[in-house]
Motif scaffolding. Structure first.
Motif, short mmCIF file in Angstrom:
data_model
loop_
_atom_site.label_atom_id
_atom_site.label_comp_id
_atom_site.label_asym_id
_atom_site.label_seq_id
_atom_site.Cartn_x
_atom_site.Cartn_y
_atom_site.Cartn_z
N GLU A 43 -23.05 86.66 -28.20
CA GLU A 43 -22.49 85.30 -28.25
C GLU A 43 -21.37 85.11 -27.23
OE1 GLU A 43 -21.32 84.00 -32.15
OE2 GLU A 43 -20.96 81.96 -31.43
N LYS A 47 -19.95 88.19 -21.47
CA LYS A 47 -19.43 87.21 -20.50
C LYS A 47 -18.22 87.80 -19.79
CE LYS A 47 -20.63 83.34 -23.55
NZ LYS A 47 -20.05 82.43 -24.59
N GLU A 49 -15.31 86.72 -19.76
CA GLU A 49 -14.05 86.68 -20.54
C GLU A 49 -13.83 87.96 -21.33
OE1 GLU A 49 -15.87 83.51 -23.33
OE2 GLU A 49 -14.11 84.23 -24.40
N HIS A 80 -26.26 87.18 -21.68
CA HIS A 80 -25.66 85.83 -21.58
C HIS A 80 -24.16 86.02 -21.38
CE1 HIS A 80 -24.91 81.60 -22.68
NE2 HIS A 80 -23.95 82.07 -23.44
N GLN A 206 -30.35 74.74 -24.26
CA GLN A 206 -29.56 75.29 -25.35
C GLN A 206 -29.93 74.67 -26.70
OE1 GLN A 206 -25.34 75.19 -24.46
NE2 GLN A 206 -25.64 76.13 -22.45
N GLU A 236 -30.06 78.23 -27.80
CA GLU A 236 -28.85 78.21 -28.64
C GLU A 236 -28.95 77.18 -29.77
OE1 GLU A 236 -25.34 77.79 -26.21
OE2 GLU A 236 -26.13 79.03 -24.61
O1 G3I Z 1 -12.64 87.46 -31.94
C1 G3I Z 1 -11.71 87.44 -30.86
C2 G3I Z 1 -10.32 87.74 -31.37
O2 G3I Z 1 -10.31 89.09 -31.88
C3 G3I Z 1 -9.34 87.61 -30.23
O3 G3I Z 1 -8.03 87.79 -30.74
C4 G3I Z 1 -9.46 86.24 -29.59
C5 G3I Z 1 -8.55 86.15 -28.39
O4 G3I Z 1 -8.95 85.06 -27.59
O5 G3I Z 1 -10.82 86.03 -29.13
C6 G3I Z 1 -11.73 86.08 -30.20
O6 G3I Z 1 -13.01 85.91 -29.65
C7 G3I Z 1 -13.43 84.58 -29.46
C8 G3I Z 1 -14.91 84.59 -29.79
O7 G3I Z 1 -15.53 83.32 -29.47
C9 G3I Z 1 -15.11 84.89 -31.27
O8 G3I Z 1 -16.49 85.00 -31.50
C10 G3I Z 1 -13.21 84.19 -27.99
O9 G3I Z 1 -11.82 84.05 -27.75
C11 G3I Z 1 -13.90 82.85 -27.73
O10 G3I Z 1 -13.80 82.53 -26.34
C12 G3I Z 1 -15.37 82.96 -28.11
O11 G3I Z 1 -15.94 81.66 -27.96
C13 G3I Z 1 -17.32 81.64 -27.62
C14 G3I Z 1 -17.51 80.60 -26.50
O12 G3I Z 1 -18.89 80.44 -26.20
C15 G3I Z 1 -16.78 81.04 -25.24
O13 G3I Z 1 -17.33 82.25 -24.80
C16 G3I Z 1 -18.10 81.21 -28.86
O14 G3I Z 1 -18.05 82.25 -29.83
C17 G3I Z 1 -19.55 80.95 -28.47
O15 G3I Z 1 -20.27 80.40 -29.58
C18 G3I Z 1 -19.63 79.95 -27.32
O16 G3I Z 1 -20.99 79.84 -26.95
C19 G3I Z 1 -21.29 78.89 -25.92
C20 G3I Z 1 -22.35 79.49 -25.03
O17 G3I Z 1 -21.88 80.67 -24.45
C21 G3I Z 1 -22.79 78.48 -23.97
N1 G3I Z 1 -23.24 77.22 -24.59
C22 G3I Z 1 -22.23 76.61 -25.45
C23 G3I Z 1 -21.84 77.59 -26.56
C24 G3I Z 1 -20.83 76.94 -27.48
O18 G3I Z 1 -19.65 76.65 -26.78
#
Ligand code: G3I
Length: 329
Positions: A43, A47, A49, A80, A206, A236
């Protein structure tokens, strides 16, 4: 059907789930994922990040854990994503405006990440969400600024193909079913890339859909994408209240919409030619784990339920609607 048949057993194509290393470390969730799905999409942990540190080094502990789980359970791994406008890592921002160094680091990153999972990842979202939000042309981003609007996309596909010639390389975007103008721009972009000889091997839609999506929109979208003759990934899926009108803003309204849309999405995908059904992926396992419910998004009422399993891991009516659509019933 048998009360506990796995979701993937209803489909003649891979059924995927978005996962995190944390979810796979939870025995109950890991068991549900291995039982019901045949493909995994990290998820967020594959990436930039997660992987690319501020000092330019890479960390692969979590993505390796996800790849290891897939290997251990005989599940397909889908990468992804390699390049996304929404990722702006310091290690690249530092090279902003230094074209040669930026281009070298870009190639190095893609070769390192796609190369690491070469032979295991069945495919990659090489470039994610390149089309502008409103469908007018392409997004300007860190990558387009330093490498050129189309060239950053073309290079990403060339680097990914060099790293892993066996992976199916996708370009992936969202709201293609709700914004026909955006879908048209996406189609034009894919045509341009194919004409330029870019190794685009598949198209991803998606399908983060809203309760208010008009009937037939999913079928029209898959029909337009099928014109390329390339494998299609519903990459997605979740069904929520994102921009739905007030009519759906009730438990009953949302539940009804979810059933209708789940079956329509599954059925439309199932009727595609076999060689155009890459996979159908749900963006998460349980409702409460959905990105739509994360504090950052928090756009949805607590009872919003975008996925196929409830927080206790029980299948919901959406599960049955998807199963019926997959089986073409
Ligand atoms: O769990 C950590 C936490 O331990 C930490 O302290 C914190 C610090 O930033 O990060 C946390 O992780 C977060 C993660 O989701 C949790 O699952 C990340 O910050 C956060 O960026 C991440 O967000 C994801 C987002 O994309 C950005 O990558 C979402 O889960 C994910 O569902 C979302 O998915 C995107 C697809 O890649 C592209 N299409 C849209 C979709 C929804 O936005």
């Amino acid at each position: 059907h048998a009360p506990d048949r796995p979701l993937k057993s209803f489909a003649r194509f891979p059924v995927g789930c978005a996962v995190t290393a944390e979810r796979l470390a939870d025995p109950a969730d890991a068991a549900l994922i291995a039982r019901h799905f045949s493909q995994l999409t990290p998820e967020w942990e594959m990436k930039m990040e997660y992987i690319l540190q501020d000092d330019g080094t890479f960390r692969f502990d979590a993505p390796d854990a996800i790849a290891g789980f897939a290997h251990e359970h005989g599940l397909r791994l889908f990468g992804h994503n390699l390049v996304w406008y929404a990722q702006n890592p310091v290690a690249f921002r530092r090279l902003d405006g230094k074209p040669k160094a930026f281009a070298d680091a870009y190639r190095n990153y893609i070769l390192a990440v796609a190369g690491r999972y070469a032979g295991q990842a069945v495919g990659w979202d090489v470039v994610n969400e390149a089309v502008a939000e409103d469908g007018n042309g392409l997004r300007a981003c860190l990558w387009s600024r330093n490498l050129g609007q189309i060239d950053y996309i073309r290079r990403a596909f060339d680097h990914a193909h060099e790293a892993d010639p066996t992976a199916v390389l996708f370009i992936n975007d969202y709201n293609l079913e709700s914004l026909p103008k955006k879908r048209a721009s996406f189609v034009r972009l894919v045509e341009k890339l194919l004409q330029a000889g870019a190794p685009v091997g598949g198209v991803g839609t998606q399908t983060h859909i809203d309760a208010g999506l008009e009937p037939g929109a999913l079928r029209r979208t898959l029909g337009d994408l099928a014109d390329f003759g390339l494998p299609i990934h519903v990459s997605e899926l979740d069904i929520s209240l994102n921009r739905a009108g007030p009519a759906w803003r009730s438990r009953a309204g949302l539940a009804e919409a979810q059933l209708r849309l789940a079956e329509e999405a599954a059925e439309a995908f199932s009727t595609l030619a076999a060689n155009q059904r890459f996979a159908f992926t749900l963006w998460g396992l349980k409702d409460g784990q959905s990105w739509l419910r994360s504090p950052k998004e928090n756009r949805h009422p607590p009872w919003d339920a975008p996925l196929a399993f409830d927080d206790a891991g029980r299948r919901k009516p959406v599960f049955d609607a998807l199963a019926a659509g997959f089986a073409g019933q």
